[in-house]
Scaffold this motif. Structure first.
Motif, short mmCIF file in Angstrom:
data_model
loop_
_atom_site.label_atom_id
_atom_site.label_comp_id
_atom_site.label_asym_id
_atom_site.label_seq_id
_atom_site.Cartn_x
_atom_site.Cartn_y
_atom_site.Cartn_z
N GLN A 6 0.85 -1.39 0.01
CA GLN A 6 -0.22 0.00 0.04
C GLN A 6 0.93 1.28 -0.16
N TYR A 7 1.69 1.28 0.94
CA TYR A 7 2.56 2.65 1.21
C TYR A 7 3.71 2.73 0.15
N GLY A 8 4.18 1.64 -0.29
CA GLY A 8 5.44 1.42 -1.40
C GLY A 8 4.75 2.19 -2.76
N ALA A 33 7.94 13.53 -1.43
CA ALA A 33 7.25 12.30 -1.45
C ALA A 33 7.14 11.53 -0.17
N PHE A 34 8.45 11.43 0.39
CA PHE A 34 8.66 10.55 1.55
C PHE A 34 7.77 11.06 2.74
N LEU A 35 7.71 12.70 2.76
CA LEU A 35 6.68 13.03 3.91
C LEU A 35 5.23 12.97 3.74
N LEU A 36 4.93 13.12 2.45
CA LEU A 36 3.43 13.07 2.22
C LEU A 36 3.09 11.46 2.53
N ALA A 77 8.12 1.58 4.29
CA ALA A 77 7.74 1.45 2.93
C ALA A 77 8.03 2.67 1.82
N GLY A 78 7.73 3.81 2.32
CA GLY A 78 7.85 5.04 1.72
C GLY A 78 9.24 5.46 1.63
#
Length: 174
Positions: free
Chosen positions: A97-99, A122-125, A156-157
């Protein structure tokens, strides 16, 4: 707005499954066993690796050798994380999901050009949306807030953004 539609839609899918997660988990476990979640995640990892590998071959991506090495390492880390979660295999779905959400967020932020901050944005979002997921679960009956789930979502992000920066989409690092 068009570039953000996949991010919004996928976030909607993730959040919508909060209400259905226990019923889905019970049905899948009852019909296929709880290990089915592990195998689903392994399947998604394998398919993602194959699609990305083919993309690099088909479009002759610059530095595709390095990108392929990063892809293999990223797939190995996601597979290890899935194996590590084997006691609660449904939790490994957070990787998927989060990847994917992280990759979609990068794509949206990078649409007008990417720089080093694109990975961080993108990581923070992804981290924020993964945390909101847990807050929503805290508000839903028979669901629970879990810092471990936030850690999985954030990991994952972060792994996706690290993979993008190290070789899959390194143009923003220049």
């Amino acid at each position: 707005m068009r570039r953000w539609l996949p991010v919004v839609a996928w976030t909607g899918v993730i959040y919508a499954t909060i209400l259905l997660a226990r019923a889905i988990q019970k049905w899948v476990s009852g019909h296929f066993g709880s290990d089915a979640f592990t195998w689903i995640v392994y399947g998604v990892i394998a398919i993602s690796l194959g699609v990305a590998w083919r993309h690099f071959s088909q479009y002759h991506v610059e530095r595709s050798g390095r990108a392929r090495i990063v892809l293999i390492l990223l797939a190995a880390v996601f597979a290890y994380g899935t194996w590590f979660l084997r006691a609660r295999p449904e939790e490994a779905l957070h990787f998927v999901q989060y990847g994917l959400l992280s990759a979609l967020a990068y794509r949206a932020f990078a649409a007008d050009g990417a720089d080093r901050g694109t990975y961080l944005q993108a990581f923070l979002l992804t981290a924020i949306l993964g945390s909101v997921d847990e807050v929503i679960q805290w508000l839903v009956p028979r669901r629970f807030f879990d810092f471990r789930d936030i850690a999985i979502n954030v990991m994952a992000g972060g792994l996706i953004q690290l993979g993008l920066a190290l070789g899959i989409a390194p143009q923003a690092v220049k």
